[in-house]
Scaffold this motif. Structure first.
Motif, PDB file in Angstrom:
ATOM      1  N   CYS A   1       0.830  -1.209   0.000  1.00 52.56           N
ATOM      2  CA  CYS A   1       0.000   0.000   0.000  1.00 52.56           C
ATOM      3  C   CYS A   1       0.862   1.255   0.000  1.00 52.56           C
ATOM      4  O   CYS A   1       1.882   1.316   0.674  1.00 52.56           O
ATOM      5  N   ARG A   2       0.407   2.258  -0.770  1.00 50.55           N
ATOM      6  CA  ARG A   2       1.063   3.559  -0.771  1.00 50.55           C
ATOM      7  C   ARG A   2       0.620   4.345   0.460  1.00 50.55           C
ATOM      8  O   ARG A   2      -0.427   4.076   1.053  1.00 50.55           O
ATOM      9  N   ALA A   3       1.382   5.350   0.827  1.00 51.00           N
ATOM     10  CA  ALA A   3       1.002   6.231   1.927  1.00 51.00           C
ATOM     11  C   ALA A   3      -0.160   7.122   1.484  1.00 51.00           C
ATOM     12  O   ALA A   3      -0.292   7.438   0.294  1.00 51.00           O
ATOM     13  N   LEU A   4      -1.002   7.510   2.425  1.00 51.65           N
ATOM     14  CA  LEU A   4      -2.112   8.402   2.106  1.00 51.65           C
ATOM     15  C   LEU A   4      -1.575   9.789   1.764  1.00 51.65           C
ATOM     16  O   LEU A   4      -0.655  10.287   2.401  1.00 51.65           O
ATOM     17  N   THR A   5      -2.156  10.409   0.739  1.00 53.19           N
ATOM     18  CA  THR A   5      -1.730  11.759   0.366  1.00 53.19           C
ATOM     19  C   THR A   5      -2.590  12.824   1.041  1.00 53.19           C
ATOM     20  O   THR A   5      -2.157  13.951   1.207  1.00 53.19           O
ATOM     21  N   VAL A   6      -3.818  12.453   1.416  1.00 52.72           N
ATOM     22  CA  VAL A   6      -4.729  13.375   2.082  1.00 52.72           C
ATOM     23  C   VAL A   6      -5.373  12.632   3.246  1.00 52.72           C
ATOM     24  O   VAL A   6      -5.752  11.472   3.116  1.00 52.72           O
ATOM     25  N   ASP A   7      -5.498  13.310   4.377  1.00 53.18           N
ATOM     26  CA  ASP A   7      -6.177  12.739   5.523  1.00 53.18           C
ATOM     27  C   ASP A   7      -7.638  12.476   5.151  1.00 53.18           C
ATOM     28  O   ASP A   7      -8.304  13.366   4.613  1.00 53.18           O
ATOM     29  N   PRO A   8      -8.172  11.262   5.385  1.00 49.38           N
ATOM     30  CA  PRO A   8      -9.552  10.963   4.994  1.00 49.38           C
ATOM     31  C   PRO A   8     -10.584  11.909   5.591  1.00 49.38           C
ATOM     32  O   PRO A   8     -11.581  12.230   4.957  1.00 49.38           O
ATOM     33  N   LYS A   9     -10.349  12.384   6.809  1.00 50.41           N
ATOM     34  CA  LYS A   9     -11.296  13.317   7.432  1.00 50.41           C
ATOM     35  C   LYS A   9     -11.310  14.649   6.689  1.00 50.41           C
ATOM     36  O   LYS A   9     -12.362  15.237   6.467  1.00 50.41           O
ATOM     37  N   VAL A  10     -10.141  15.124   6.301  1.00 53.20           N
ATOM     38  CA  VAL A  10     -10.053  16.378   5.551  1.00 53.20           C
ATOM     39  C   VAL A  10     -10.707  16.225   4.182  1.00 53.20           C
ATOM     40  O   VAL A  10     -11.452  17.099   3.734  1.00 53.20           O
TER      41      VAL A  10
ATOM     42  N   ARG B   1     -14.467  16.382   4.540  1.00 50.47           N
ATOM     43  CA  ARG B   1     -14.932  17.767   4.758  1.00 50.47           C
ATOM     44  C   ARG B   1     -14.916  18.575   3.463  1.00 50.47           C
ATOM     45  O   ARG B   1     -15.841  19.335   3.180  1.00 50.47           O
ATOM     46  N   GLN B   2     -13.861  18.419   2.678  1.00 51.53           N
ATOM     47  CA  GLN B   2     -13.778  19.145   1.408  1.00 51.53           C
ATOM     48  C   GLN B   2     -14.854  18.691   0.434  1.00 51.53           C
ATOM     49  O   GLN B   2     -15.477  19.506  -0.240  1.00 51.53           O
ATOM     50  N   ARG B   3     -15.098  17.381   0.362  1.00 43.23           N
ATOM     51  CA  ARG B   3     -16.134  16.852  -0.518  1.00 43.23           C
ATOM     52  C   ARG B   3     -17.515  17.341  -0.093  1.00 43.23           C
ATOM     53  O   ARG B   3     -18.336  17.738  -0.913  1.00 43.23           O
ATOM     54  N   PHE B   4     -17.768  17.383   1.199  1.00 39.53           N
ATOM     55  CA  PHE B   4     -19.047  17.854   1.725  1.00 39.53           C
ATOM     56  C   PHE B   4     -19.231  19.336   1.423  1.00 39.53           C
ATOM     57  O   PHE B   4     -20.317  19.775   1.048  1.00 39.53           O
ATOM     58  N   ALA B   5     -18.148  20.123   1.529  1.00 39.92           N
ATOM     59  CA  ALA B   5     -18.231  21.558   1.225  1.00 39.92           C
ATOM     60  C   ALA B   5     -18.522  21.782  -0.257  1.00 39.92           C
ATOM     61  O   ALA B   5     -19.267  22.692  -0.618  1.00 39.92           O
ATOM     62  N   ARG B   6     -17.935  20.968  -1.138  1.00 35.61           N
ATOM     63  CA  ARG B   6     -18.198  21.100  -2.581  1.00 35.61           C
ATOM     64  C   ARG B   6     -19.631  20.717  -2.926  1.00 35.61           C
ATOM     65  O   ARG B   6     -20.296  21.378  -3.704  1.00 35.61           O
ATOM     66  N   GLN B   7     -20.113  19.616  -2.362  1.00 29.02           N
ATOM     67  CA  GLN B   7     -21.434  19.104  -2.716  1.00 29.02           C
ATOM     68  C   GLN B   7     -22.557  19.870  -2.034  1.00 29.02           C
ATOM     69  O   GLN B   7     -23.653  19.957  -2.559  1.00 29.02           O
ATOM     70  N   GLY B   8     -22.283  20.388  -0.857  1.00 28.50           N
ATOM     71  CA  GLY B   8     -23.328  21.061  -0.096  1.00 28.50           C
ATOM     72  C   GLY B   8     -24.098  20.071   0.754  1.00 28.50           C
ATOM     73  O   GLY B   8     -24.069  18.866   0.522  1.00 28.50           O
ATOM     74  N   ALA B   9     -24.814  20.584   1.735  1.00 25.57           N
ATOM     75  CA  ALA B   9     -25.539  19.739   2.670  1.00 25.57           C
ATOM     76  C   ALA B   9     -26.699  19.012   1.996  1.00 25.57           C
ATOM     77  O   ALA B   9     -27.087  17.932   2.408  1.00 25.57           O
ATOM     78  N   ARG B  10     -27.279  19.584   0.962  1.00 26.73           N
ATOM     79  CA  ARG B  10     -28.450  18.981   0.324  1.00 26.73           C
ATOM     80  C   ARG B  10     -28.094  17.789  -0.564  1.00 26.73           C
ATOM     81  O   ARG B  10     -28.923  16.939  -0.797  1.00 26.73           O
ATOM     82  N   ALA B  11     -26.871  17.730  -1.054  1.00 31.92           N
ATOM     83  CA  ALA B  11     -26.510  16.677  -2.007  1.00 31.92           C
ATOM     84  C   ALA B  11     -25.731  15.532  -1.379  1.00 31.92           C
ATOM     85  O   ALA B  11     -25.288  14.646  -2.074  1.00 31.92           O
ATOM     86  N   ALA B  12     -25.549  15.567  -0.051  1.00 29.09           N
ATOM     87  CA  ALA B  12     -24.739  14.533   0.580  1.00 29.09           C
ATOM     88  C   ALA B  12     -25.431  14.009   1.837  1.00 29.09           C
ATOM     89  O   ALA B  12     -26.268  14.669   2.423  1.00 29.09           O
ATOM     90  N   GLY B  13     -25.065  12.835   2.225  1.00 27.93           N
ATOM     91  CA  GLY B  13     -25.522  12.279   3.487  1.00 27.93           C
ATOM     92  C   GLY B  13     -26.964  11.839   3.477  1.00 27.93           C
ATOM     93  O   GLY B  13     -27.510  11.390   2.476  1.00 27.93           O
TER      94      GLY B  13
END
Length: 111
Positions: free
Chosen positions: A74-83, A86-98
């Protein structure tokens, strides 16, 4: 005459983002993780940047293998999964996620 027993082992590696390679191998009894990686054709230069484990647990290269083992590189992670979440949720907005992504037309807000 004793038959030589072969181990069925799978070597998996993620060498680049979005790419996963898998090599099913037949190795002699007593083979180690290093033997499996060499049989899969992975060079020492490639392995220096990867973490190696068996079934998701990090092991030394001299660890003996058992029949049916899965050696993972396995390669090392390039981005923290939590971050990333959060970035994906900010792009999609609250209405399009979860929980609220697929509401019926005219349904109430919330649960």
């Amino acid at each position: 005459m004793a038959e030589s027993v072969m181990l069925a082992v799978t070597v998996c590696a993620s060498l680049a983002p979005g790419e996963a390679c898998e090599w099913p191998l037949a190795l002699p009894q007593g083979a180690t993780v290093a033997d499996a990686l060499a049989a899969a054709g992975l060079s020492a230069q490639v392995l220096s940047a990867l973490a190696v484990g068996v079934w998701g647990r990090t092991v030394p290269l001299m660890q003996p293998l058992r029949d049916g083992d899965r050696v993972e590189c396995c390669r090392a992670l390039t981005v923290d999964p939590k971050v990333a979440r959060r970035q994906r949720f900010a792009r999609q907005g609250a209405r399009a996620a979860g929980l609220f992504a697929s509401r019926r037309p005219g349904a109430k807000q919330g649960y």
